[in-house]
Design an enzyme around this catalytic site. Structure first.
Site, mmCIF file in Angstrom:
data_model
loop_
_atom_site.group_PDB
_atom_site.id
_atom_site.type_symbol
_atom_site.label_atom_id
_atom_site.label_comp_id
_atom_site.label_asym_id
_atom_site.label_seq_id
_atom_site.Cartn_x
_atom_site.Cartn_y
_atom_site.Cartn_z
ATOM 1 N N HIS A 76 0.824 -1.223 0.000
ATOM 2 C CA HIS A 76 0.000 0.000 0.000
ATOM 3 C C HIS A 76 0.857 1.272 0.000
ATOM 4 C CE1 HIS A 76 0.096 0.192 4.552
ATOM 5 N NE2 HIS A 76 0.130 1.473 4.265
ATOM 6 N N ASP A 123 -0.158 -7.552 1.685
ATOM 7 C CA ASP A 123 0.297 -6.151 1.668
ATOM 8 C C ASP A 123 1.827 -6.083 1.720
ATOM 9 O OD1 ASP A 123 0.338 -3.413 1.693
ATOM 10 O OD2 ASP A 123 -0.402 -3.198 3.757
ATOM 11 N N GLY A 225 2.736 6.278 8.844
ATOM 12 C CA GLY A 225 4.122 6.585 8.488
ATOM 13 C C GLY A 225 5.092 5.479 8.864
ATOM 14 N N SER A 227 4.155 2.402 8.271
ATOM 15 C CA SER A 227 3.790 1.384 7.288
ATOM 16 C C SER A 227 4.972 0.926 6.459
ATOM 17 C CB SER A 227 2.733 1.934 6.330
ATOM 18 O OG SER A 227 1.473 1.833 6.910
ATOM 19 N N GLY A 228 5.008 -0.378 6.180
ATOM 20 C CA GLY A 228 6.083 -0.949 5.373
ATOM 21 C C GLY A 228 7.297 -1.323 6.199
HETATM 22 C C1 4AZ Z 1 -1.267 3.253 8.475
HETATM 23 O O1 4AZ Z 1 -2.333 3.553 7.972
HETATM 24 C C2 4AZ Z 1 -1.257 2.501 9.754
HETATM 25 N N1 4AZ Z 1 -1.667 1.034 14.521
HETATM 26 C C3 4AZ Z 1 -0.097 1.901 10.209
HETATM 27 C C4 4AZ Z 1 -0.100 1.193 11.395
HETATM 28 C C5 4AZ Z 1 -1.251 1.097 12.128
HETATM 29 C C6 4AZ Z 1 -2.421 1.699 11.698
HETATM 30 C C7 4AZ Z 1 -2.423 2.390 10.505
HETATM 31 C C8 4AZ Z 1 -1.229 0.299 13.407
HETATM 32 O O2 4AZ Z 1 -0.200 3.567 7.948
#
Ligand code: 4AZ
Length: 278
Positions: A76, A123, A225, A227-228
């Site tokens: 994503h 993902d 932020g 993420s990944g």
């Molecule tokens: C996001 O949307 C996201 N609490 C990343 C981690 C979490 C929730 C959302 C986990 O990037």
């Protein structure tokens, strides 16, 4: 997933200079985390895209070196399946996001073919680097477990990243990497929590799919932020990449652990991609 907007607003205007030191152990986020020591998480990278408004490469997501020439991140984080590799850069080897380190070029982007959206699983995406990142100080790939790695709530697991330190609170300058120890939550328990907490509690099927993994408790979590980025666990003295930060219901809430792509599920696919694109 909101991070592109947030990062453009809050992170893009940082100056590449000498960042002010942050004392080790100072209590700031990921959520509930603290500042990571230089070199402790040498596989952590930042994925960058160019923001014309700031005329600079801004952080959009985390990632992990899984090989000297390969970064694993979340699908994503990549805007399109057929993404142009030249639209991305990788920052490695520094806990400070905009500390002036040279960025690495990406030569290939491979989004998992089953990926549709984070909530449906798969993902993950791989980025091949133009040049090997190895050799530099504080840069080292993390191991993937090829045998089933049974991670129990007793194992020591950590999530790291430059993401938000609160629901509406981006990481402030000098943008130092944050770390927090989290507990893995068993899939059945996590699925039940998500049926309770989400508006989809009447949903009959699983919300937490088998290729997902949950971790975190109240006040200890990944956030926008991150993420990944990596969720690593130390099993028998060796750090393994166990999860890729994927999604969740908010951040740091008691009854909604963070949700990760389960790396174990995708290890054969990852290894195959790396072997077939030398
Ligand atoms: C996001 O949307 C996201 N609490 C990343 C981690 C979490 C929730 C959302 C986990 O990037």
């Amino acid at each position: 997933m909101l991070w592109l907007v947030l990062s453009t607003v809050f992170l893009g205007n940082s100056v590449a200079g000498s960042p002010a030191p942050v004392p080790d152990g100072e209590l700031v986020g990921i959520i509930g985390g603290d500042s990571a020591p230089q070199g402790k998480w040498p596989w952590q990278v930042s994925l960058r895209v160019y923001a014309y408004h700031w005329a600079s490469w801004v952080h959009i997501c985390g990632g992990s070196l899984v090989h000297p020439r390969w970064v694993l991140t979340a699908a994503h984080c990549i805007s399109r399946k057929e993404a142009d590799p030249s639209a991305y850069r990788i920052h490695a080897g520094d806990v400070y996001l905009y500390g002036g380190k040279a960025l690495l070029n990406v030569s290939r982007v491979i989004v998992h073919p089953d990926y549709v959206s984070a909530g449906l699983g798969a993902d993950i995406a791989l980025l091949q680097l133009s040049d090997a990142a190895e050799g530099a100080a504080n840069v080292k790939p993390v191991r993937l477990s090829s045998a089933p790695l049974e991670v129990t709530p007793e194992d020591q697991c950590w999530v790291t990243g430059w993401g938000s330190i609160g629901m509406h609170e981006p990481l402030p300058p000098p943008y130092r990497l944050q770390q927090v120890a989290v507990r893995v939550v068993e899939n059945g328990v996590c699925d039940q929590l998500y049926h309770n907490v989400s508006s989809e509690h009447h949903q009959l099927g699983k919300i937490i799919q088998d290729d997902m993994l949950c971790a975190g408790t109240e006040g200890r979590d990944s956030c926008y932020g991150d993420s990944g980025g990596p969720l690593v666990c130390k099993v028998k003295h060796v750090w393994y990449l166990v999860g890729v930060v994927s999604w969740g219901y908010g951040c740091g809430w008691r009854d909604a652990p963070g949700v990760y792509a389960r790396v174990q599920t995708y290890e054969p696919w990852i290894t195959r991609q790396i072997q077939s694109h030398p």
